[in-house]
Design a protein around this motif. Structure first.
Motif, PDB file in Angstrom:
ATOM      1  N   PRO A  76      -8.546   1.272  -0.945  1.00  0.00           N
ATOM      2  CA  PRO A  76      -9.237   0.909  -2.184  1.00  0.00           C
ATOM      3  C   PRO A  76     -10.755   0.949  -2.007  1.00  0.00           C
ATOM      4  O   PRO A  76     -11.254   0.792  -0.895  1.00  0.00           O
ATOM      5  CB  PRO A  76      -8.779  -0.531  -2.447  1.00  0.00           C
ATOM      6  N   ALA A  77     -11.451   1.155  -3.132  1.00  0.00           N
ATOM      7  CA  ALA A  77     -12.913   1.200  -3.104  1.00  0.00           C
ATOM      8  C   ALA A  77     -13.477   0.369  -4.248  1.00  0.00           C
ATOM      9  O   ALA A  77     -12.999   0.455  -5.373  1.00  0.00           O
ATOM     10  CB  ALA A  77     -13.397   2.641  -3.224  1.00  0.00           C
ATOM     11  N   ILE A  78     -14.491  -0.427  -3.917  1.00  0.00           N
ATOM     12  CA  ILE A  78     -15.234  -1.172  -4.926  1.00  0.00           C
ATOM     13  C   ILE A  78     -16.592  -0.500  -5.060  1.00  0.00           C
ATOM     14  O   ILE A  78     -17.333  -0.393  -4.093  1.00  0.00           O
ATOM     15  CB  ILE A  78     -15.434  -2.648  -4.526  1.00  0.00           C
ATOM     16  N   MET A  79     -16.894  -0.022  -6.259  1.00  0.00           N
ATOM     17  CA  MET A  79     -18.196   0.593  -6.530  1.00  0.00           C
ATOM     18  C   MET A  79     -19.141  -0.530  -6.955  1.00  0.00           C
ATOM     19  O   MET A  79     -18.786  -1.343  -7.806  1.00  0.00           O
ATOM     20  CB  MET A  79     -18.048   1.631  -7.648  1.00  0.00           C
ATOM     21  N   ILE A  80     -20.309  -0.578  -6.307  1.00  0.00           N
ATOM     22  CA  ILE A  80     -21.291  -1.612  -6.616  1.00  0.00           C
ATOM     23  C   ILE A  80     -22.588  -0.922  -7.012  1.00  0.00           C
ATOM     24  O   ILE A  80     -23.082  -0.073  -6.281  1.00  0.00           O
ATOM     25  CB  ILE A  80     -21.516  -2.536  -5.397  1.00  0.00           C
ATOM     26  N   SER A  81     -23.112  -1.289  -8.194  1.00  0.00           N
ATOM     27  CA  SER A  81     -24.288  -0.592  -8.686  1.00  0.00           C
ATOM     28  C   SER A  81     -25.203  -1.514  -9.475  1.00  0.00           C
ATOM     29  O   SER A  81     -24.765  -2.543  -9.982  1.00  0.00           O
ATOM     30  CB  SER A  81     -23.846   0.561  -9.589  1.00  0.00           C
ATOM     31  N   GLY A  96     -12.733   7.644  -8.570  1.00  0.00           N
ATOM     32  CA  GLY A  96     -11.715   7.093  -7.680  1.00  0.00           C
ATOM     33  C   GLY A  96     -11.915   5.645  -7.281  1.00  0.00           C
ATOM     34  O   GLY A  96     -11.231   5.140  -6.389  1.00  0.00           O
ATOM     35  N   ALA A  97     -12.840   4.939  -7.942  1.00  0.00           N
ATOM     36  CA  ALA A  97     -13.047   3.517  -7.629  1.00  0.00           C
ATOM     37  C   ALA A  97     -11.882   2.686  -8.154  1.00  0.00           C
ATOM     38  O   ALA A  97     -11.253   3.039  -9.150  1.00  0.00           O
ATOM     39  CB  ALA A  97     -14.353   3.022  -8.251  1.00  0.00           C
ATOM     40  N   ASN A  98     -11.586   1.588  -7.471  1.00  0.00           N
ATOM     41  CA  ASN A  98     -10.539   0.663  -7.907  1.00  0.00           C
ATOM     42  C   ASN A  98     -11.125  -0.535  -8.638  1.00  0.00           C
ATOM     43  O   ASN A  98     -10.409  -1.265  -9.316  1.00  0.00           O
ATOM     44  CB  ASN A  98      -9.746   0.150  -6.698  1.00  0.00           C
ATOM     45  N   ALA A  99     -12.425  -0.776  -8.453  1.00  0.00           N
ATOM     46  CA  ALA A  99     -13.108  -1.890  -9.116  1.00  0.00           C
ATOM     47  C   ALA A  99     -14.587  -1.557  -9.198  1.00  0.00           C
ATOM     48  O   ALA A  99     -15.072  -0.689  -8.480  1.00  0.00           O
ATOM     49  CB  ALA A  99     -12.888  -3.185  -8.337  1.00  0.00           C
ATOM     50  N   TYR A 100     -15.290  -2.258 -10.093  1.00  0.00           N
ATOM     51  CA  TYR A 100     -16.708  -1.995 -10.322  1.00  0.00           C
ATOM     52  C   TYR A 100     -17.444  -3.322 -10.434  1.00  0.00           C
ATOM     53  O   TYR A 100     -17.030  -4.198 -11.195  1.00  0.00           O
ATOM     54  CB  TYR A 100     -16.866  -1.195 -11.614  1.00  0.00           C
ATOM     55  N   VAL A 114     -12.081  -8.197  -3.064  1.00  0.00           N
ATOM     56  CA  VAL A 114     -11.694  -7.653  -1.759  1.00  0.00           C
ATOM     57  C   VAL A 114     -10.288  -8.121  -1.406  1.00  0.00           C
ATOM     58  O   VAL A 114      -9.414  -7.324  -1.050  1.00  0.00           O
ATOM     59  CB  VAL A 114     -12.708  -8.073  -0.660  1.00  0.00           C
ATOM     60  N   ARG A 115     -10.048  -9.422  -1.529  1.00  0.00           N
ATOM     61  CA  ARG A 115      -8.734  -9.982  -1.165  1.00  0.00           C
ATOM     62  C   ARG A 115      -7.614  -9.418  -2.037  1.00  0.00           C
ATOM     63  O   ARG A 115      -6.525  -9.155  -1.550  1.00  0.00           O
ATOM     64  CB  ARG A 115      -8.774 -11.512  -1.245  1.00  0.00           C
ATOM     65  N   MET A 116      -7.896  -9.235  -3.333  1.00  0.00           N
ATOM     66  CA  MET A 116      -6.884  -8.660  -4.220  1.00  0.00           C
ATOM     67  C   MET A 116      -6.585  -7.212  -3.843  1.00  0.00           C
ATOM     68  O   MET A 116      -5.431  -6.813  -3.752  1.00  0.00           O
ATOM     69  CB  MET A 116      -7.349  -8.745  -5.681  1.00  0.00           C
ATOM     70  N   LEU A 117      -7.638  -6.429  -3.606  1.00  0.00           N
ATOM     71  CA  LEU A 117      -7.446  -5.006  -3.352  1.00  0.00           C
ATOM     72  C   LEU A 117      -6.784  -4.717  -2.018  1.00  0.00           C
ATOM     73  O   LEU A 117      -6.110  -3.709  -1.858  1.00  0.00           O
ATOM     74  CB  LEU A 117      -8.782  -4.251  -3.461  1.00  0.00           C
ATOM     75  N   ILE A 118      -6.971  -5.594  -1.022  1.00  0.00           N
ATOM     76  CA  ILE A 118      -6.291  -5.344   0.259  1.00  0.00           C
ATOM     77  C   ILE A 118      -5.002  -6.144   0.389  1.00  0.00           C
ATOM     78  O   ILE A 118      -4.379  -6.174   1.420  1.00  0.00           O
ATOM     79  CB  ILE A 118      -7.222  -5.534   1.480  1.00  0.00           C
ATOM     80  N   GLY A 119      -4.606  -6.761  -0.749  1.00  0.00           N
ATOM     81  CA  GLY A 119      -3.289  -7.376  -0.809  1.00  0.00           C
ATOM     82  C   GLY A 119      -3.164  -8.748  -0.180  1.00  0.00           C
ATOM     83  O   GLY A 119      -2.071  -9.179   0.166  1.00  0.00           O
ATOM     84  N   GLU A 120      -4.280  -9.461  -0.021  1.00  0.00           N
ATOM     85  CA  GLU A 120      -4.220 -10.793   0.570  1.00  0.00           C
ATOM     86  C   GLU A 120      -3.962 -11.892  -0.455  1.00  0.00           C
ATOM     87  O   GLU A 120      -3.527 -12.980  -0.100  1.00  0.00           O
ATOM     88  CB  GLU A 120      -5.498 -11.096   1.351  1.00  0.00           C
ATOM     89  N   VAL A 121      -4.262 -11.621  -1.724  1.00  0.00           N
ATOM     90  CA  VAL A 121      -3.905 -12.548  -2.799  1.00  0.00           C
ATOM     91  C   VAL A 121      -3.315 -11.724  -3.938  1.00  0.00           C
ATOM     92  O   VAL A 121      -3.689 -10.569  -4.128  1.00  0.00           O
ATOM     93  CB  VAL A 121      -5.117 -13.368  -3.340  1.00  0.00           C
ATOM     94  N   PRO A 122      -2.389 -12.289  -4.696  1.00  0.00           N
ATOM     95  CA  PRO A 122      -1.804 -11.522  -5.814  1.00  0.00           C
ATOM     96  C   PRO A 122      -2.858 -11.190  -6.868  1.00  0.00           C
ATOM     97  O   PRO A 122      -3.744 -11.998  -7.121  1.00  0.00           O
ATOM     98  CB  PRO A 122      -0.738 -12.471  -6.383  1.00  0.00           C
ATOM     99  N   ALA A 123      -2.745 -10.022  -7.435  1.00  0.00           N
ATOM    100  CA  ALA A 123      -3.700  -9.583  -8.463  1.00  0.00           C
ATOM    101  C   ALA A 123      -3.511 -10.380  -9.748  1.00  0.00           C
ATOM    102  O   ALA A 123      -2.444 -10.859 -10.027  1.00  0.00           O
ATOM    103  CB  ALA A 123      -3.529  -8.102  -8.736  1.00  0.00           C
TER     104      ALA A 123
END
Length: 123
Positions: A76-81, A96-100, A114-123
């Protein structure tokens, strides 16, 4: 330990994000532009990418398009701008970003994503 690659040309931003992520127990690596990020992705596997949009040589959109179109392991990728417009967000997802997220990043918001996207907490 989960590994995160921070891709940003601003040293202050990389340090800020590194401090947040390392204090939460993540291993962090850094790249200053999309070209360096692709080279690091070829050498190592990451669980998540934190990607700035505006960078020299290869910007965040270009990096994500290259990554998503490659045979490299996908994460997963988080785009930060600093760009807060709806069009910027649409371009990020199209690349292809998963979050912004819009800078400046709030630490608690970043860690939750971060925790949601790598599966450490439920979305």
């Amino acid at each position: 330990m989960k590994r995160i690659l921070i891709v940003d040309d601003a040293a202050t931003v990389r340090l800020f994000h590194r401090a947040i992520l390392e204090s939460a127990g993540y291993a962090v690596d850094e790249a200053v532009n999309g070209i360096e990020a692709l080279e690091k992705a070829l050498q190592s596997t990451f669980d998540l990418y934190l990607v700035d949009v505006n960078m020299p040589k290869l910007d965040g959109y270009g990096f994500l398009r290259e990554l998503r179109g490659s045979e490299l392991p996908q994460a997963p990728a988080i785009m930060i701008s600093t760009e807060a417009g709806a069009r910027d967000e649409q371009l990020a997802y199209a690349a292809g970003a998963n979050a912004y997220l819009v800078k400046p990043t709030r630490p608690e918001r970043l860690l939750l994503l971060v925790r949601m996207l790598i599966g450490e907490v439920p979305a």
